[in-house]
Design a protein around this motif. Structure first.
Motif, PDB file in Angstrom:
ATOM      1  N   GLN A   1      -9.727   7.391   6.420  1.00 61.33           N
ATOM      2  CA  GLN A   1      -8.658   7.593   5.540  1.00 61.33           C
ATOM      3  C   GLN A   1      -8.845   8.893   5.088  1.00 61.33           C
ATOM      4  O   GLN A   1      -9.732   9.282   4.152  1.00 61.33           O
ATOM      5  CB  GLN A   1      -8.697   6.491   4.481  1.00 61.33           C
ATOM      6  CG  GLN A   1      -8.634   5.064   5.186  1.00 61.33           C
ATOM      7  CD  GLN A   1      -8.871   4.041   4.178  1.00 61.33           C
ATOM      8  OE1 GLN A   1      -9.151   4.165   2.878  1.00 61.33           O
ATOM      9  NE2 GLN A   1      -8.925   2.857   4.662  1.00 61.33           N
TER      10      GLN A   1
ATOM     11  N   THR B   1      -2.848   3.610   4.239  1.00 57.82           N
ATOM     12  CA  THR B   1      -3.483   3.218   5.612  1.00 57.82           C
ATOM     13  C   THR B   1      -4.852   2.401   5.074  1.00 57.82           C
ATOM     14  O   THR B   1      -5.640   2.151   5.972  1.00 57.82           O
ATOM     15  CB  THR B   1      -4.137   4.674   6.308  1.00 57.82           C
ATOM     16  OG1 THR B   1      -4.862   5.556   5.267  1.00 57.82           O
ATOM     17  CG2 THR B   1      -3.045   5.471   6.690  1.00 57.82           C
ATOM     18  N   LYS B   2      -4.915   1.860   3.958  1.00 68.46           N
ATOM     19  CA  LYS B   2      -6.081   1.115   3.380  1.00 68.46           C
ATOM     20  C   LYS B   2      -6.200  -0.054   4.610  1.00 68.46           C
ATOM     21  O   LYS B   2      -7.345  -0.436   4.606  1.00 68.46           O
ATOM     22  CB  LYS B   2      -5.644   0.674   1.953  1.00 68.46           C
ATOM     23  CG  LYS B   2      -6.853  -0.215   1.489  1.00 68.46           C
ATOM     24  CD  LYS B   2      -6.453  -0.561   0.028  1.00 68.46           C
ATOM     25  CE  LYS B   2      -7.690  -1.505  -0.549  1.00 68.46           C
ATOM     26  NZ  LYS B   2      -7.136  -1.826  -1.816  1.00 68.46           N
ATOM     27  N   HIS B   3      -5.139  -0.586   5.045  1.00 67.13           N
ATOM     28  CA  HIS B   3      -5.213  -1.683   5.735  1.00 67.13           C
ATOM     29  C   HIS B   3      -4.875  -1.352   7.348  1.00 67.13           C
ATOM     30  O   HIS B   3      -4.530  -2.323   8.095  1.00 67.13           O
ATOM     31  CB  HIS B   3      -4.482  -2.910   5.386  1.00 67.13           C
ATOM     32  CG  HIS B   3      -5.134  -3.473   4.030  1.00 67.13           C
ATOM     33  ND1 HIS B   3      -4.334  -3.091   2.876  1.00 67.13           N
ATOM     34  CD2 HIS B   3      -6.013  -4.407   3.751  1.00 67.13           C
ATOM     35  CE1 HIS B   3      -5.037  -3.805   2.074  1.00 67.13           C
ATOM     36  NE2 HIS B   3      -5.978  -4.480   2.378  1.00 67.13           N
TER      37      HIS B   3
ATOM     38  N   ASP C   1       0.903  -1.219   0.360  1.00 68.11           N
ATOM     39  CA  ASP C   1      -0.006  -0.033   0.020  1.00 68.11           C
ATOM     40  C   ASP C   1       0.836   1.317  -0.002  1.00 68.11           C
ATOM     41  O   ASP C   1       0.631   2.217  -0.741  1.00 68.11           O
ATOM     42  CB  ASP C   1      -0.959  -0.018   1.106  1.00 68.11           C
ATOM     43  CG  ASP C   1      -1.975  -0.911   0.967  1.00 68.11           C
ATOM     44  OD1 ASP C   1      -2.299  -1.614   0.043  1.00 68.11           O
ATOM     45  OD2 ASP C   1      -2.456  -1.360   2.198  1.00 68.11           O
TER      46      ASP C   1
ATOM     47  N   ALA D   1      -9.966   2.538   9.549  1.00 63.03           N
ATOM     48  CA  ALA D   1     -10.945   2.441   9.102  1.00 63.03           C
ATOM     49  C   ALA D   1     -11.509   3.277   7.791  1.00 63.03           C
ATOM     50  O   ALA D   1     -10.868   4.423   7.662  1.00 63.03           O
ATOM     51  CB  ALA D   1     -12.523   2.814  10.047  1.00 63.03           C
ATOM     52  N   LYS D   2     -12.131   2.799   6.825  1.00 63.87           N
ATOM     53  CA  LYS D   2     -12.231   3.558   5.411  1.00 63.87           C
ATOM     54  C   LYS D   2     -12.852   5.242   5.667  1.00 63.87           C
ATOM     55  O   LYS D   2     -12.325   6.012   5.093  1.00 63.87           O
ATOM     56  CB  LYS D   2     -13.239   3.012   4.403  1.00 63.87           C
ATOM     57  CG  LYS D   2     -13.205   3.443   3.176  1.00 63.87           C
ATOM     58  CD  LYS D   2     -14.360   2.832   2.437  1.00 63.87           C
ATOM     59  CE  LYS D   2     -14.266   3.423   0.756  1.00 63.87           C
ATOM     60  NZ  LYS D   2     -13.282   3.555   0.145  1.00 63.87           N
ATOM     61  N   ASN D   3     -13.508   5.383   6.751  1.00 60.26           N
ATOM     62  CA  ASN D   3     -14.083   6.619   7.042  1.00 60.26           C
ATOM     63  C   ASN D   3     -13.129   7.597   7.650  1.00 60.26           C
ATOM     64  O   ASN D   3     -13.403   8.644   7.585  1.00 60.26           O
ATOM     65  CB  ASN D   3     -15.446   6.642   7.848  1.00 60.26           C
ATOM     66  CG  ASN D   3     -15.249   5.999   9.244  1.00 60.26           C
ATOM     67  OD1 ASN D   3     -14.602   5.026   9.131  1.00 60.26           O
ATOM     68  ND2 ASN D   3     -15.685   6.781  10.320  1.00 60.26           N
TER      69      ASN D   3
ATOM     70  N   GLY E   1      -4.939   8.008   2.371  1.00 64.90           N
ATOM     71  CA  GLY E   1      -5.858   6.988   2.394  1.00 64.90           C
ATOM     72  C   GLY E   1      -4.988   5.708   1.766  1.00 64.90           C
ATOM     73  O   GLY E   1      -5.644   4.629   1.918  1.00 64.90           O
TER      74      GLY E   1
END
Length: 264
Positions: free
Chosen positions: A122, A113-115, A87, A118-120, A110
Motif C-alpha cells: 500500500q 487499497t486497504k482491502h 475505503d 497486501a499492507k506492505n 493506501g
C-alpha cells in the motif's frame, strides 16, 4: 515549447485544447455546481457518486442507490458489498483536507487499497512488469518498466508541485488535471488501485486551483458511462510506454470538461 518547465506532463496541446474548449461556458457551468440536498455534515452525496462509479469502472457491482442507503441511512449490507467503496470514500475525504504531494498521494493510495493489496504494498511502487489487459485477454497497453517507475513518478510529483505554484485559468486547470490523470495511467505505478488513484488525483489537482466545487464534478460517473470511449482514448497514445504519442491525447483530455458541460 515547454512553457511551464515540466519534466513529464506535456503542455504541447494546451493551445489546441484551449481552442476546442468553450472557456466561458465551462466557467459558467462550473460556477453553478452545488452540493446535493441530501448531503449532511457527515455524508457527501457527490463523494458517494465518485466512490461508487470509480469502483464500478474497476468491476465492483455496487449500485449508487444501495450505497446511499448504506452510507446515509445506515442500512446494512454485506461488508464485502460496501467495504472497498467505503475505503475509497475515505480517500476522497483525505484528499479534501491535504495537498497532492508525494507523501499524501502515497497515503491516498493506501486508503482505498486497504482491502485490495497486501499492507506492505500500500503506497509502495510495484517491482514487476505491468500489462493492462482487456476483458478478453488482449494487452491494452504496457506500463512503465518497474525500473523506471520511481524516476517517472518523481517527475510527475515535481510537475504537480510546479503546476500548483502557478496560477492557472480554468482551461489550463482542466487541461493539466486531465494530463496528470493520463500520465499516471501510463506509468501505472502500483500493483493495484491505479484506476481509483488516477481519477482521484485528477479531481484532487483540479480542486487545488478551482476550489471545493470541484468535488461536485461527476467525472467518475461520466467515465463509467463512457468507459469504452475512456479506454479507447487512452489506447490512442500507443501500446508501449517507451513509444507513447501524447500528441494523440486531445480526445482523452476533453472528457473531463465534457463531464461538466454535459455535451457529447
Amino acid at each position: 515549447m515547454n512553457t511551464y518547465q515540466l519534466q513529464i506532463v506535456k503542455d504541447d496541446l494546451l493551445g489546441s485544447f484551449s481552442k476546442k474548449i468553450d472557456a466561458i461556458a465551462l466557467s459558467q457551468t462550473f460556477s453553478k455546481l452545488e452540493d446535493a440536498e441530501i448531503s449532511t455534515s457527515d455524508f457527501s452525496f457527490y463523494t458517494s457518486v465518485a466512490s461508487v462509479y470509480s469502483s464500478k469502472i474497476e468491476g465492483e457491482t455496487i449500485e449508487l442507490d444501495s450505497y446511499i442507503k448504506h452510507k446515509r441511512f445506515g442500512i446494512e449490507f454485506s461488508p464485502d458489498y460496501t467495504r472497498k467503496i467505503d475505503d475509497l470514500y475515505v480517500a476522497y475525504q483525505f484528499a479534501k483536507e491535504h495537498i497532492p504531494n508525494k507523501e499524501n498521494i502515497s497515503k491516498a493510495h493506501g486508503i482505498p487499497t486497504k482491502h485490495i493489496v497486501a499492507k506492505n504494498w500500500q503506497g509502495r511502487f510495484r517491482n514487476q512488469n505491468m500489462y493492462v489487459t482487456t476483458d478478453d485477454g488482449r494487452i491494452e497497453y504496457v506500463a512503465a518498466s518497474p525500473f523506471m517507475v520511481t524516476a517517472e513518478m518523481d517527475k510527475l510529483y515535481n510537475d504537480i508541485s510546479t503546476l500548483l505554484q502557478n496560477k492557472l485559468d480554468i482551461t489550463a486547470a482542466f487541461y493539466f488535471a486531465s494530463m496528470i490523470h493520463l500520465v499516471f495511467v501510463k506509468i501505472h505505478p502500483w500493483n493495484d488501485g491505479n484506476g481509483r488513484s488516477e481519477r482521484l488525483l485528477e479531481k484532487w489537482f483540479l480542486a487545488q486551483h478551482l476550489g471545493p466545487k470541484t468535488w461536485f464534478v461527476q467525472s467518475e460517473k461520466y467515465y463509467y458511462q463512457h468507459h469504452q470511449e475512456y479506454y479507447n482514448n487512452i489506447r490512442l497514445l500507443g501500446l508501449e510506454y517507451d513509444d507513447l504519442n501524447y500528441g494523440a491525447a486531445l480526445p482523452f483530455l476533453e472528457m473531463l470538461s465534457t463531464a461538466v458541460l454535459g455535451k457529447e
